[in-house]
Design a protein around this motif. Structure first.
Motif, mmCIF file in Angstrom:
data_model
loop_
_atom_site.group_PDB
_atom_site.id
_atom_site.type_symbol
_atom_site.label_atom_id
_atom_site.label_comp_id
_atom_site.label_asym_id
_atom_site.label_seq_id
_atom_site.Cartn_x
_atom_site.Cartn_y
_atom_site.Cartn_z
ATOM 1 N N ARG A 19 45.494 63.643 73.655
ATOM 2 C CA ARG A 19 44.802 64.931 73.704
ATOM 3 C C ARG A 19 44.158 65.272 72.367
ATOM 4 O O ARG A 19 43.071 65.838 72.298
ATOM 5 C CB ARG A 19 45.779 66.027 74.138
ATOM 6 N N GLU A 20 44.853 64.942 71.291
ATOM 7 C CA GLU A 20 44.292 65.177 69.962
ATOM 8 C C GLU A 20 43.085 64.275 69.720
ATOM 9 O O GLU A 20 42.069 64.708 69.166
ATOM 10 C CB GLU A 20 45.363 64.923 68.889
ATOM 11 N N ALA A 21 43.189 63.027 70.144
ATOM 12 C CA ALA A 21 42.088 62.084 69.970
ATOM 13 C C ALA A 21 40.880 62.506 70.802
ATOM 14 O O ALA A 21 39.733 62.391 70.361
ATOM 15 C CB ALA A 21 42.543 60.682 70.368
ATOM 16 N N GLU A 22 41.130 63.014 72.002
ATOM 17 C CA GLU A 22 40.036 63.416 72.891
ATOM 18 C C GLU A 22 39.177 64.506 72.258
ATOM 19 O O GLU A 22 37.961 64.547 72.432
ATOM 20 C CB GLU A 22 40.620 63.874 74.229
ATOM 21 N N LYS A 23 39.792 65.375 71.492
ATOM 22 C CA LYS A 23 39.051 66.450 70.824
ATOM 23 C C LYS A 23 38.088 65.909 69.768
ATOM 24 O O LYS A 23 37.099 66.545 69.432
ATOM 25 C CB LYS A 23 40.019 67.438 70.182
ATOM 26 N N LYS A 201 48.723 49.827 77.475
ATOM 27 C CA LYS A 201 49.222 50.911 76.638
ATOM 28 C C LYS A 201 49.008 50.582 75.162
ATOM 29 O O LYS A 201 48.612 51.446 74.370
ATOM 30 C CB LYS A 201 50.709 51.145 76.912
ATOM 31 N N LYS A 202 49.221 49.330 74.784
ATOM 32 C CA LYS A 202 49.057 48.910 73.397
ATOM 33 C C LYS A 202 47.615 49.082 72.934
ATOM 34 O O LYS A 202 47.350 49.550 71.820
ATOM 35 C CB LYS A 202 49.481 47.453 73.233
ATOM 36 N N GLU A 203 46.668 48.714 73.790
ATOM 37 C CA GLU A 203 45.251 48.848 73.439
ATOM 38 C C GLU A 203 44.876 50.313 73.225
ATOM 39 O O GLU A 203 44.129 50.649 72.302
ATOM 40 C CB GLU A 203 44.384 48.224 74.532
ATOM 41 N N ILE A 204 45.388 51.184 74.086
ATOM 42 C CA ILE A 204 45.103 52.612 73.950
ATOM 43 C C ILE A 204 45.770 53.170 72.700
ATOM 44 O O ILE A 204 45.191 53.985 71.970
ATOM 45 C CB ILE A 204 45.574 53.377 75.209
ATOM 46 N N GLU A 205 47.000 52.743 72.429
ATOM 47 C CA GLU A 205 47.703 53.191 71.214
ATOM 48 C C GLU A 205 46.913 52.831 69.960
ATOM 49 O O GLU A 205 46.760 53.661 69.046
ATOM 50 C CB GLU A 205 49.094 52.565 71.153
ATOM 51 N N GLU A 206 46.419 51.615 69.908
ATOM 52 C CA GLU A 206 45.644 51.176 68.746
ATOM 53 C C GLU A 206 44.352 51.964 68.627
ATOM 54 O O GLU A 206 43.935 52.347 67.529
ATOM 55 C CB GLU A 206 45.356 49.674 68.847
ATOM 56 N N TYR A 207 43.705 52.213 69.750
ATOM 57 C CA TYR A 207 42.439 52.953 69.758
ATOM 58 C C TYR A 207 42.632 54.384 69.261
ATOM 59 O O TYR A 207 41.918 54.850 68.357
ATOM 60 C CB TYR A 207 41.853 52.938 71.163
ATOM 61 N N ILE A 208 43.591 55.107 69.835
ATOM 62 C CA ILE A 208 43.761 56.506 69.436
ATOM 63 C C ILE A 208 44.364 56.620 68.034
ATOM 64 O O ILE A 208 44.157 57.615 67.343
ATOM 65 C CB ILE A 208 44.621 57.290 70.459
ATOM 66 N N GLY A 209 45.110 55.587 67.630
ATOM 67 C CA GLY A 209 45.648 55.588 66.251
ATOM 68 C C GLY A 209 44.534 55.598 65.242
ATOM 69 O O GLY A 209 44.581 56.337 64.257
#
Length: 216
Positions: A19-23, A201-209
């Motif tokens: 949610r924070e990344a989406e902003k 999940k790992k790919e999304i974690e890396e992206y939003i990180g």
């Protein structure tokens, strides 16, 4: 580019980070950004844009019939979500995608919304629950591609002749369907699309990180 994301794999902490990344990636003047599935859909779209063309942010508007389009790009996209999955398609030409969970078959629905040929086919098939969902997603996909949604009429298109085809060309478009567990997904595009890819999940974690490390 066609991707799905299993949002059931995302724990509460990761969901908050999304949610924070989406902003940061979705530029909009609206305060209300929609429900959780909408947020996850935009995160998936942002991930695909970053991977395909290196874009860090995006914004979109809505056409007269409610179809979203990029405010600053000619690329086309479509987002769909059902249950634990969010699905997104990103192409150079118009597209529409839909994903639905296979549910108990109710003959009243096709009798009301499908063509006579499709309804007759369903009455004769033992796999009618799966087939009904496939036909529904195919219809949704072309209606979303056209920008009309269900208002465009589910009986405006007949897919009875393609009931056993995973890929075909009809109504001037390329169609593809796939089964993912107890879900069916379909795509309609004015250009041939790639096979569906599952974003981990790992790919999304890396992206939003990487996103959340950047300053707004």
């Amino acid at each position: 580019m066609l991707c799905i994301l299993n949002i059931d794999e995302l724990d509460e902490e990761l969901s908050e980070l999304l949610r924070e990344a989406e902003k940061k990636i979705f530029i909009t003047e609206k305060e209300n950004r929609g429900n959780a599935s909408s947020v996850f859909g935009r995160i998936l779209l942002g991930y695909m844009l970053k991977k395909s063309c290196g874009a860090d942010t995006f914004s979109y508007r809505y056409g007269e019939q409610g179809k979203p389009y990029f405010a600053d790009s000619d690329r086309k996209f479509s987002i769909s979500h059902s249950g634990k999955y969010v699905m997104c398609c990103l192409t150079e030409k118009e597209n529409g995608c839909d994903i639905e969970k296979i549910k108990r078959y109710n003959p009243k629905i096709p009798a009301r919304f499908f063509t006579e040929k499709e309804t007759l086919l369903l009455s004769r098939r033992e796999d009618r629950e799966l087939l009904f969902t496939k036909l529904w997603t195919l219809k949704e996909s072309i209606l979303k591609k056209n920008g009309t949604g269900i208002a465009g009429g589910l009986d405006s298109f007949c897919f009875a002749d393609y009931a056993d085809s995973d890929e075909f060309f009809a109504y001037g478009c390329y169609f593809s369907s796939a089964v993912c567990g107890d879900y069916v997904l379909s795509l309609c595009s004015e250009e041939p699309a790639e096979k569906v890819s599952t974003v981990s999940k790992k790919e999304i974690e890396e992206y939003i990180g990487k996103i959340n490390l950047k300053k707004t």
